[in-house]
Design an enzyme around this catalytic site. Sequence first.
Site, mmCIF file in Angstrom:
data_model
loop_
_atom_site.group_PDB
_atom_site.id
_atom_site.type_symbol
_atom_site.label_atom_id
_atom_site.label_comp_id
_atom_site.label_asym_id
_atom_site.label_seq_id
_atom_site.Cartn_x
_atom_site.Cartn_y
_atom_site.Cartn_z
ATOM 1 N N HIS A 142 0.799 -1.300 -0.049
ATOM 2 C CA HIS A 142 0.036 -0.191 0.189
ATOM 3 C C HIS A 142 0.844 1.225 -0.082
ATOM 4 O O HIS A 142 1.684 1.575 0.986
ATOM 5 C CB HIS A 142 -0.903 -0.071 1.333
ATOM 6 C CG HIS A 142 -1.524 1.250 1.420
ATOM 7 N ND1 HIS A 142 -2.841 1.545 0.793
ATOM 8 C CD2 HIS A 142 -1.569 2.415 1.982
ATOM 9 C CE1 HIS A 142 -3.073 2.732 0.956
ATOM 10 N NE2 HIS A 142 -2.488 3.204 2.051
ATOM 11 N N LYS A 163 -0.763 11.130 0.824
ATOM 12 C CA LYS A 163 0.242 10.618 -0.265
ATOM 13 C C LYS A 163 -0.487 10.824 -1.565
ATOM 14 O O LYS A 163 0.398 11.265 -2.363
ATOM 15 C CB LYS A 163 0.427 9.014 -0.017
ATOM 16 C CG LYS A 163 1.233 8.762 1.375
ATOM 17 C CD LYS A 163 1.479 7.201 1.403
ATOM 18 C CE LYS A 163 0.179 6.414 1.168
ATOM 19 N NZ LYS A 163 -0.702 6.604 2.435
ATOM 20 N N ASP A 181 -2.077 3.902 -4.441
ATOM 21 C CA ASP A 181 -2.652 2.931 -3.382
ATOM 22 C C ASP A 181 -2.148 1.692 -3.459
ATOM 23 O O ASP A 181 -1.783 1.169 -2.376
ATOM 24 C CB ASP A 181 -4.328 2.852 -3.925
ATOM 25 C CG ASP A 181 -4.991 2.264 -2.747
ATOM 26 O OD1 ASP A 181 -4.843 2.420 -1.564
ATOM 27 O OD2 ASP A 181 -5.959 1.318 -2.964
ATOM 28 N N ARG A 247 18.583 14.406 11.766
ATOM 29 C CA ARG A 247 18.483 15.778 11.358
ATOM 30 C C ARG A 247 19.720 16.100 10.545
ATOM 31 O O ARG A 247 19.843 16.887 9.901
ATOM 32 C CB ARG A 247 18.705 16.780 12.521
ATOM 33 C CG ARG A 247 17.259 16.505 13.536
ATOM 34 C CD ARG A 247 17.307 17.319 14.619
ATOM 35 N NE ARG A 247 17.307 18.933 14.143
ATOM 36 C CZ ARG A 247 17.275 19.763 14.955
ATOM 37 N NH1 ARG A 247 17.364 19.816 16.223
ATOM 38 N NH2 ARG A 247 17.176 21.003 14.617
#
Length: 317
Positions: A142, A163, A181, A247
């Site tokens: 998915h 998305k 999907d 980061r």
Amino acid sequence: MAQSYCVPLTELVEKFHLEVIYAATDYESIRLTVEDVARPGLQLAGYFDHFEPMRLQVVGNVEISFLLKLTSAERTIIFDRFFSYKCPALLIARNMEPLPECLEMAKKHNVTLLHSPEATSTIVSAIIAYLKSALAPRIVRHGVMMEIYGEGVLILGESGLGKSEAAVELVKRGHRLVADDAVEIRKISEGSLMASAPEIVRNFVELRGIGIVNVAQLFGAGAVRREAEINLVVNIVPWNHGEAYDRMGVETQYMEILDSKIPMNTIPITPGRNLAVILEVAAMNNRQRKMGYNPGLEFTRQLDQHMERETQRHLPL
């Protein structure tokens, strides 16, 4: 879990425009389950050790020339033994005519005979490439698959994180949709994964509040692509203030799919973050990393040099 697949022999015949010289009684039900193709030169010379009868067998000028040097009785014995192993089919390439003994024994053992005008090496390489793709291990995930600046980006995350909306925004910015999907992933070689959309949902995107839209119809054929290699996985997660996110990006994260390790970025999102732009940057950054440049390492190096200079400057004389 990866599934096992097979290719109907009839599909191969249609794909490569092969002529059926003799169709076995089970011709319609024959399935190819092995991606390799064999040229049975040693077997036609009588050596059957390590013979792989599950493979499609292909003969051409070399094999036919050898057989023509034998007597008819010798050819009958060879083909009688050869076809007794019940291979899926024997393909005769380079427009060579089947020998009478070959056709006789094929009928006796009920083995399909095929014919192609193509050069032997040409048809063999083409069939192997086709079978490798068709029989590749595969799973369905998915997510959304996009081609962004030439990089195949698989976007994963929970439903409702945006998305599909990001995919449409990326299409508007000139990138191409592969799947929305449901993403079908195939392992075509070691470390190489190809992604595509199942036929029933190809080119379609679901946008909550609008419904199903056809990207190819709305934005043109250039806005979609049938398949693309997965170069990067982007895992989208809701922002969690208690979570420590990377980061610096010094070390590359990976996700394992079908036993292949693919570079991965985990991107936390909050309202207001422009996901499409972030995905563009992730794709470009991944391309730089493949070319050997890691901005996180470069920044760390410059920081270390700066700290060293500062330390030297403050040392007592």
